[in-house]
Write an enzyme that holds these catalytic residues in place. Structure first.
Site, PDB file in Angstrom:
ATOM      1  N   LYS A 119      -4.613  -6.530  -1.169  1.00 52.28           N
ATOM      2  CA  LYS A 119      -3.461  -5.912  -1.828  1.00 52.28           C
ATOM      3  C   LYS A 119      -2.726  -6.895  -2.741  1.00 52.28           C
ATOM      4  O   LYS A 119      -2.992  -8.094  -2.709  1.00 52.28           O
ATOM      5  CB  LYS A 119      -2.509  -5.303  -0.792  1.00 52.28           C
ATOM      6  CG  LYS A 119      -3.177  -4.302   0.153  1.00 52.28           C
ATOM      7  CD  LYS A 119      -3.725  -3.062  -0.567  1.00 52.28           C
ATOM      8  CE  LYS A 119      -4.766  -2.328   0.240  1.00 52.28           C
ATOM      9  NZ  LYS A 119      -4.326  -1.296   1.129  1.00 52.28           N
TER      10      LYS A 119
HETATM   11  C1  LIG Z   1      -4.823  -0.405   2.291  1.00 51.94           C
HETATM   12  C2  LIG Z   1      -4.263   0.970   2.396  1.00 51.94           C
HETATM   13  C3  LIG Z   1      -3.617   1.441   3.545  1.00 51.94           C
HETATM   14  C4  LIG Z   1      -3.614   0.678   4.848  1.00 51.94           C
HETATM   15  O1  LIG Z   1      -3.034  -0.556   4.793  1.00 51.94           O
HETATM   16  P1  LIG Z   1      -3.187  -1.514   6.071  1.00 51.94           P
HETATM   17  O2  LIG Z   1      -2.153  -2.573   5.825  1.00 51.94           O
HETATM   18  O3  LIG Z   1      -4.580  -2.039   6.049  1.00 51.94           O
HETATM   19  O4  LIG Z   1      -2.890  -0.699   7.270  1.00 51.94           O
HETATM   20  C5  LIG Z   1      -3.023   2.678   3.531  1.00 51.94           C
HETATM   21  N1  LIG Z   1      -3.092   3.455   2.440  1.00 51.94           N
HETATM   22  C6  LIG Z   1      -3.727   3.067   1.321  1.00 51.94           C
HETATM   23  C7  LIG Z   1      -3.742   3.988   0.150  1.00 51.94           C
HETATM   24  C8  LIG Z   1      -4.353   1.830   1.272  1.00 51.94           C
HETATM   25  O5  LIG Z   1      -5.019   1.461   0.167  1.00 51.94           O
END
Ligand SMILES: *Cc1c(COP(=O)(O)O)cnc(C)c1O
Length: 314
Positions: free
Chosen positions: A130
């Site tokens: 991210k």
């Molecule tokens: C990465 C992601 C999540 C989950 O995030 P985590 O921190 O891994 O729980 C949820 N929604 C979307 C759209 C994502 O891309």
């Protein structure tokens, strides 16, 4: 460290409360739990999203109501019934969904950089891929005092530290379990990384924007290009030759991906009664989407290599 990260994050978003957790999935779960979602309730979520969005609804015994998306991969309408208790729009690839709903809006802001609240609560992800990362981590933000207090308590075993004056002299051992909570706290080590990542957001975003601009220039007549994004977490092109583009890139040693396989096409959702054909826009987008590599340290040569390879394949 966690407290400092929360304070800085809340200030950056311009919100009252930021609650650090160990994933966005945890943040979404805690938000729904705080809004008292349970059996008999329905929560609307776009089918074009990641696994996390659906499963958190199931954790609480509520019904997952999938919805189709528009050409920009965003939840377009929210058809709500008497039983609808929340809506979870996804700001896909950092494109902000503007949606009105008569029920609480819990934003999946996993693809966003820290920014203003558009609904009642928002969940950020600090997973490794991210735009802001702590390895694993997440943040729930809200302006609602009650929701924040509940999520804060449920984040760590439902323990109410304030019920006893736990931090008074000689009382460090005391605590009270108010509810069956979760083990969702962020570590101080992760928060320390998050503080630095937060400081670097403008710099990292500028680099992503430069790469996105190059892609747009280089691929203008070759593939369908994405609209503007506030984060450029993903750069998703549209091409009728999805598999060939992914394979050609792979042969050139370039990792590409497809975000996402719509939820309703997975076995779990088929068992819930969904089937192919239910959400035609999502299915068409899935068939033609490729996420090109985009990360701040990509070199000019790497970006040019991606452009040349996509051109060759498409
Ligand atoms: C990465 C992601 C999540 C989950 O995030 P985590 O921190 O891994 O729980 C949820 N929604 C979307 C759209 C994502 O891309």
């Amino acid at each position: 460290m966690v407290q400092e990260f929360e304070e800085r994050f809340a200030a950056r978003c311009g919100v009252k409360h930021a609650i650090a957790v160990n994933s966005a999935t945890a943040a979404l779960h805690l938000a729904l739990e705080a809004y008292n979602i349970g059996p008999g309730d329905e929560v609307v979520v776009p089918t074009y999203t990641f696994a996390a969005c659906g499963e958190v609804i199931a954790y609480l015994g509520a019904k997952i109501v999938l919805s189709d998306v528009d050409e920009d991969y965003l939840l377009a309408t929210c058809e709500s019934s008497e039983r609808t208790k929340a809506v979870m729009p996804v700001h896909f690839a950092g494109r902000v969904v503007n949606i009105k709903a008569p029920v609480p809006i819990i934003e999946d802001a996993a693809h966003c950089i820290p920014g203003p609240l558009r609904g009642q609560a928002a969940a950020y992800s600090f997973y490794a891929t991210k735009t802001l990362t702590t390895g694993e981590g997440g943040m729930l933000v809200t302006d609602d005092d009650g929701i924040a207090a509940r999520a804060r308590r449920m984040r760590l075993h439902g323990i109410d530290a304030d019920a006893w004056n736990r931090y008074g002299p000689g009382n460090k051992w005391a605590y009270q379990i108010g509810d069956a909570g979760f083990k969702y706290n962020l570590t101080d080590i992760a928060a320390a990384i998050g503080i630095v990542q937060l400081e670097r957001q403008a710099e990292l975003l500028a680099k992503r924007m430069t790469i996105a601009a190059r892609y747009k220039l280089g691929l203008a007549d070759v593939v369908g290009l994405p609209p503007e994004s506030e984060s450029w977490h993903l750069f998703v092109i549209k091409t009728p030759h999805r598999d060939r583009v992914v394979q050609t890139l792979a042969l050139a040693g370039i990792g590409a991906s497809v975000h996402f396989i719509p939820l309703h096409l997975h076995p779990y959702y088929r068992r819930l009664g969904y089937q192919e054909g239910d959400f035609p826009v999502a299915e068409r987008l899935f068939a033609e989407s490729v996420s090109l590599p985009i990360w701040p340290d990509m070199t000019d040569d790497e970006v040019e290599a991606v452009i040349a390879t996509v051109k060759e394949a498409a």
